[in-house]
Enzyme design. Structure first.
Site, PDB file in Angstrom:
ATOM      1  N   ASN A 209       1.750  -0.407  12.239  1.00 50.34           N
ATOM      2  CA  ASN A 209       2.692  -0.829  11.207  1.00 50.34           C
ATOM      3  C   ASN A 209       4.060  -1.066  11.827  1.00 50.34           C
ATOM      4  O   ASN A 209       4.214  -0.973  13.044  1.00 50.34           O
ATOM      5  CB  ASN A 209       2.749   0.221  10.084  1.00 50.34           C
ATOM      6  N   ASP A 278      -3.321   4.659   6.914  1.00 51.93           N
ATOM      7  CA  ASP A 278      -4.203   5.145   5.850  1.00 51.93           C
ATOM      8  C   ASP A 278      -5.676   4.943   6.207  1.00 51.93           C
ATOM      9  O   ASP A 278      -6.542   5.650   5.698  1.00 51.93           O
ATOM     10  CB  ASP A 278      -3.898   4.422   4.539  1.00 51.93           C
ATOM     11  N   LYS A 288     -13.474  -4.785  25.532  1.00 54.02           N
ATOM     12  CA  LYS A 288     -12.749  -5.755  24.716  1.00 54.02           C
ATOM     13  C   LYS A 288     -13.712  -6.658  23.963  1.00 54.02           C
ATOM     14  O   LYS A 288     -14.656  -7.198  24.541  1.00 54.02           O
ATOM     15  CB  LYS A 288     -11.841  -6.600  25.609  1.00 54.02           C
ATOM     16  N   PHE A 322       8.226  11.334   3.196  1.00 55.21           N
ATOM     17  CA  PHE A 322       8.891  10.030   3.065  1.00 55.21           C
ATOM     18  C   PHE A 322       7.958   9.085   2.327  1.00 55.21           C
ATOM     19  O   PHE A 322       6.728   9.176   2.467  1.00 55.21           O
ATOM     20  CB  PHE A 322       9.238   9.453   4.435  1.00 55.21           C
ATOM     21  N   LYS A 336       3.868  11.023  -5.669  1.00 56.64           N
ATOM     22  CA  LYS A 336       3.547  11.508  -4.318  1.00 56.64           C
ATOM     23  C   LYS A 336       4.024  12.943  -4.132  1.00 56.64           C
ATOM     24  O   LYS A 336       3.315  13.765  -3.536  1.00 56.64           O
ATOM     25  CB  LYS A 336       4.209  10.588  -3.286  1.00 56.64           C
ATOM     26  N   LYS A 340       1.155  15.857  -3.409  1.00 55.05           N
ATOM     27  CA  LYS A 340       1.121  16.372  -2.042  1.00 55.05           C
ATOM     28  C   LYS A 340       1.914  17.661  -1.869  1.00 55.05           C
ATOM     29  O   LYS A 340       2.116  18.132  -0.751  1.00 55.05           O
ATOM     30  CB  LYS A 340       1.589  15.290  -1.072  1.00 55.05           C
TER      31      LYS A 340
END
Length: 404
Positions: A209, A278, A288, A322, A336, A340
């Site tokens: 990301n 995730d 490869k 976060f 959240k 959590k």
């Protein structure tokens, strides 16, 4: 906070040097002992006599102007300082400090100093954004120099842009916050995650990301300077890690989970600033993958939710998560936090200018079980980190009071 503190004020040669007189006056009014060093260029903008009168101490201009045979002036000033402020800090002065040059009274003193340094840059916007200036500030940041972001407005050159020296009141406030924060987390062990995890599907390709690690590293730096013992578990990052912390490098979400859980029991505060994947590829190929078919299908499986696992295992740790959102920020952040079992959620809208991945700024809203707890505008990530940790420290202090 400033009463009895010795502050060394470095004034360099920019048009904003006139504000140094206001800054010096306000520092003295707060009870600080202020010693001023001016560069040769600064003297062209404001007379040393002005700052001498306001500080009630001689202004230092020349490395070789030694008035006291019993002391080397630049060493003596460096040793006595509790804090060094450079305001304004020109591009030239930052470059000299980054390069370790010592060719005048101020740069020589800075090279000998062990006191913390806060610099308030002021310059033309193009000079401020030039890659050389950016690189110099990054170098200094890694060495522990703090920066007070310049303001946006009418510049002396005629541009309306970022580059104005922060107002003297804001610089004084930064100095006060510095001294106030130095023991906020003393004796606490803080564990922070940073960066973006990497999930490989062959030896050269992976899913990841846009996280740069800057926010997590800013949290680590701020916590270190507040007296905490800091451990950083970092995945892929775009910037060097801060000094003075324990650094644990990992790659995947699974590796991060293992590293965090093995240290969780000893932590007092845990800040989950990393962007953790995730999903990960079900199959990781040993060699490869060759390009053959027109399309490629990857089967993905869920990774372990690290934050949820920490919430489930919580046994006294103060847990901060976060949340990077693109819509319905408050709703998703509160959901959240509850799911959590976090104490705080730091949420930002990554579509907002100045608050996305990879930048040097952020704009966050912090939530607790009761709802919004803190809302911050676009600030440098270091200042954002400080403000969030100040809230954490306040909550921990409240918990101690309740325990009594």
């Amino acid at each position: 906070m400033l009463r009895g503190k010795t502050i060394l004020l470095g004034v360099t040669g920019g048009i904003a040097a006139y504000k140094a007189a206001i800054l010096c006056s306000k520092l003295v009014q707060k009870g600080a002992e202020v010693h001023v060093i001016m560069t040769e260029s600064a003297v062209r903008f404001i007379a040393p006599l002005t700052l001498q009168t306001l500080s009630r101490h001689p202004v230092h201009l020349d490395t070789f102007d030694e008035q006291n045979p019993g002391a080397v002036t630049h060493i003596d000033l460096a040793d006595r300082a509790d804090l060094i402020l450079i305001a304004p800090a020109t591009a030239n002065s930052l470059a000299k400090l980054a390069a370790g040059l010592a060719d005048d009274m101020l740069s020589t003193t800075l090279l000998a100093a062990t006191a913390p340094i806060i610099a308030a840059p002021a310059m033309n916007v193009h000079m401020y954004e030039h890659p050389a200036t950016v690189a110099n500030m990054e170098t200094l940041g890694r060495r522990g120099v703090r920066f007070i972001d310049p303001g946006t407005g009418q510049l002396a050159c005629g541009y309306v842009a970022k580059g104005r020296l922060a107002e003297p009141e804001d610089i004084v406030l930064a100095a006060e916050r510095f001294f106030a924060s130095r023991t906020l987390l003393a004796g606490k062990r803080l564990l922070v995650t940073a960066g973006g995890t990497v999930e490989r599907f062959d030896p050269v390709r992976y899913l990841t990301n846009d996280s740069s690690g800057k926010m997590g590293f800013a949290i680590a730096e701020a916590a270190r300077d507040m007296g905490a013992e800091v451990t950083v578990v970092a995945a892929r990052t775009d910037v060097p890690a801060p000094g003075g912390v324990e650094l644990v490098r990992v790659e995947s979400a699974e590796q991060m989970l293992e590293a965090v859980l093995s240290r969780y029991a000893e932590a007092d505060i845990v800040v989950k600033a990393a962007a953790v994947a995730d999903y990960r590829p079900v199959e990781r190929h040993a060699s490869k993958l060759k390009k053959s078919a027109a399309t490629l299908t990857l089967e993905l499986e869920k990774t372990t939710d690290i934050l949820a696992e920490l919430g489930r295992r919580k046994s006294g740790q103060f847990l901060v998560g976060f949340a990077a959102e693109t819509e319905r920020l408050a709703e998703h952040a509160m959901d959240k936090l509850r799911r959590k079992n976090c104490d705080l959620i730091v949420a930002n809208d990554v579509t907002m200018e100045g608050a996305g991945f990879g930048g040097d700024t952020n704009a966050v809203q912090v939530f607790d079980a009761a709802g919004p707890a803190l809302s911050l505008p676009v600030l440098g990530k270091r200042e954002t980190a400080e403000r969030v940790l100040e809230l954490v420290a306040a909550r921990l202090g409240g918990a101690r009071e309740e325990a009594r």
